[in-house]
Design a protein around this motif. Structure first.
Motif, PDB file in Angstrom:
ATOM      1  N   MET A  20       6.145   8.591   7.124  1.00 26.73           N
ATOM      2  CA  MET A  20       5.905   8.449   8.563  1.00 26.73           C
ATOM      3  C   MET A  20       6.024   6.999   9.023  1.00 26.73           C
ATOM      4  SD  MET A  20       2.854  11.191   9.336  1.00 26.73           S
ATOM      5  CE  MET A  20       1.619  10.207   8.519  1.00 26.73           C
ATOM      6  N   GLY A  21       6.242   6.091   8.077  1.00 24.45           N
ATOM      7  CA  GLY A  21       6.361   4.682   8.436  1.00 24.45           C
ATOM      8  C   GLY A  21       5.031   3.985   8.647  1.00 24.45           C
ATOM      9  N   ASN A  22       3.948   4.606   8.233  1.00 21.42           N
ATOM     10  CA  ASN A  22       2.617   4.018   8.379  1.00 21.42           C
ATOM     11  C   ASN A  22       2.325   3.153   7.157  1.00 21.42           C
ATOM     12  OD1 ASN A  22      -0.093   3.413   8.661  1.00 21.42           O
ATOM     13  ND2 ASN A  22      -0.638   5.441   9.435  1.00 21.42           N
ATOM     14  N   THR A  23       2.801   1.916   7.199  1.00 26.67           N
ATOM     15  CA  THR A  23       2.681   1.042   6.031  1.00 26.67           C
ATOM     16  C   THR A  23       1.240   0.655   5.729  1.00 26.67           C
ATOM     17  OG1 THR A  23       3.139  -0.892   7.426  1.00 26.67           O
ATOM     18  CG2 THR A  23       5.022   0.121   6.299  1.00 26.67           C
ATOM     19  N   THR A  24       0.400   0.565   6.736  1.00 29.60           N
ATOM     20  CA  THR A  24      -1.003   0.223   6.514  1.00 29.60           C
ATOM     21  C   THR A  24      -1.699   1.323   5.708  1.00 29.60           C
ATOM     22  OG1 THR A  24      -1.072  -1.047   8.560  1.00 29.60           O
ATOM     23  CG2 THR A  24      -3.186  -0.378   7.635  1.00 29.60           C
ATOM     24  N   SER A  25      -1.506   2.555   6.125  1.00 26.87           N
ATOM     25  CA  SER A  25      -2.103   3.684   5.418  1.00 26.87           C
ATOM     26  C   SER A  25      -1.506   3.829   4.018  1.00 26.87           C
ATOM     27  CB  SER A  25      -1.890   4.971   6.220  1.00 26.87           C
ATOM     28  OG  SER A  25      -2.416   6.075   5.534  1.00 26.87           O
ATOM     29  N   ALA A  26      -0.193   3.689   3.918  1.00 24.64           N
ATOM     30  CA  ALA A  26       0.474   3.804   2.612  1.00 24.64           C
ATOM     31  C   ALA A  26      -0.063   2.762   1.641  1.00 24.64           C
ATOM     32  CB  ALA A  26       1.981   3.664   2.765  1.00 24.64           C
ATOM     33  N   ALA A  27      -0.233   1.534   2.112  1.00 25.14           N
ATOM     34  CA  ALA A  27      -0.744   0.466   1.247  1.00 25.14           C
ATOM     35  C   ALA A  27      -2.179   0.752   0.815  1.00 25.14           C
ATOM     36  CB  ALA A  27      -0.668  -0.879   1.969  1.00 25.14           C
ATOM     37  N   ALA A  28      -2.999   1.241   1.718  1.00 26.33           N
ATOM     38  CA  ALA A  28      -4.397   1.553   1.386  1.00 26.33           C
ATOM     39  C   ALA A  28      -4.469   2.680   0.352  1.00 26.33           C
ATOM     40  CB  ALA A  28      -5.164   1.938   2.645  1.00 26.33           C
ATOM     41  N   HIS A  29      -3.671   3.709   0.546  1.00 31.18           N
ATOM     42  CA  HIS A  29      -3.688   4.827  -0.397  1.00 31.18           C
ATOM     43  C   HIS A  29      -3.071   4.417  -1.739  1.00 31.18           C
ATOM     44  CE1 HIS A  29      -5.395   7.665   2.340  1.00 31.18           C
ATOM     45  NE2 HIS A  29      -4.425   7.503   3.216  1.00 31.18           N
ATOM     46  N   THR A  30      -2.063   3.560  -1.719  1.00 26.56           N
ATOM     47  CA  THR A  30      -1.475   3.055  -2.966  1.00 26.56           C
ATOM     48  C   THR A  30      -2.532   2.308  -3.776  1.00 26.56           C
ATOM     49  OG1 THR A  30       0.757   2.927  -2.071  1.00 26.56           O
ATOM     50  CG2 THR A  30       0.261   1.488  -3.923  1.00 26.56           C
ATOM     51  N   ALA A  31      -3.290   1.457  -3.110  1.00 29.77           N
ATOM     52  CA  ALA A  31      -4.349   0.707  -3.792  1.00 29.77           C
ATOM     53  C   ALA A  31      -5.381   1.664  -4.382  1.00 29.77           C
ATOM     54  CB  ALA A  31      -5.010  -0.267  -2.825  1.00 29.77           C
ATOM     55  N   GLU A  32      -5.720   2.712  -3.651  1.00 25.42           N
ATOM     56  CA  GLU A  32      -6.707   3.683  -4.134  1.00 25.42           C
ATOM     57  C   GLU A  32      -6.185   4.430  -5.361  1.00 25.42           C
ATOM     58  OE1 GLU A  32     -10.360   5.548  -4.305  1.00 25.42           O
ATOM     59  OE2 GLU A  32      -9.747   3.837  -3.108  1.00 25.42           O
ATOM     60  N   VAL A  33      -4.918   4.849  -5.320  1.00 20.80           N
ATOM     61  CA  VAL A  33      -4.324   5.539  -6.466  1.00 20.80           C
ATOM     62  C   VAL A  33      -4.396   4.656  -7.704  1.00 20.80           C
ATOM     63  CG1 VAL A  33      -2.146   6.365  -7.463  1.00 20.80           C
ATOM     64  CG2 VAL A  33      -2.790   7.044  -5.157  1.00 20.80           C
ATOM     65  N   LEU A  34      -3.978   3.400  -7.564  1.00 21.35           N
ATOM     66  CA  LEU A  34      -3.946   2.500  -8.717  1.00 21.35           C
ATOM     67  C   LEU A  34      -5.340   2.125  -9.197  1.00 21.35           C
ATOM     68  CD1 LEU A  34      -0.878   0.332  -7.711  1.00 21.35           C
ATOM     69  CD2 LEU A  34      -0.990   2.185  -9.403  1.00 21.35           C
ATOM     70  N   LYS A  35      -6.321   2.139  -8.290  1.00 19.54           N
ATOM     71  CA  LYS A  35      -7.713   1.904  -8.693  1.00 19.54           C
ATOM     72  C   LYS A  35      -8.220   3.091  -9.524  1.00 19.54           C
ATOM     73  CE  LYS A  35     -11.630   2.174  -6.104  1.00 19.54           C
ATOM     74  NZ  LYS A  35     -12.447   1.928  -4.921  1.00 19.54           N
ATOM     75  N   LEU A  36      -7.866   4.290  -9.095  1.00 17.05           N
ATOM     76  CA  LEU A  36      -8.315   5.493  -9.798  1.00 17.05           C
ATOM     77  C   LEU A  36      -7.575   5.717 -11.111  1.00 17.05           C
ATOM     78  CD1 LEU A  36      -8.472   7.907  -6.751  1.00 17.05           C
ATOM     79  CD2 LEU A  36     -10.418   7.138  -8.119  1.00 17.05           C
TER      80      LEU A  36
END
Length: 71
Positions: A20-36
């Motif tokens: 969807m082009g929502n880079t802010t959300s994508a970056a936040a979820h990427t960080a969460e995935v890599l944290k988990l």
């Protein structure tokens, strides 16, 4: 719910946000995935998913990698 399942859910959110082009959300979820799951990769994740069309798998992979997750 275990970390693997949570990372899987967040991975779906990463791909959707990136598509969807929502880079802010994508970056936040990427960080969460890599944290988990620090060893998360698109290839390993997608190997657990079932697609009728290979193009759907590729579309999902593109969203994951576009958001910055390892291929």
């Amino acid at each position: 719910m275990n970390a693997q399942r949570l990372a899987s859910i967040a991975g779906t959110l990463v791909a959707a946000s990136a598509a969807m082009g929502n880079t802010t959300s994508a970056a936040a979820h990427t960080a969460e995935v890599l944290k988990l799951k620090s060893d998360f990769s698109a290839a390993t994740y997608l190997a657990t998913m079932h697609y009728k069309q290979e193009s759907d798998r590729e579309h999902h992979r593109d969203g994951l990698t576009k958001a910055g997750l390892p291929a």
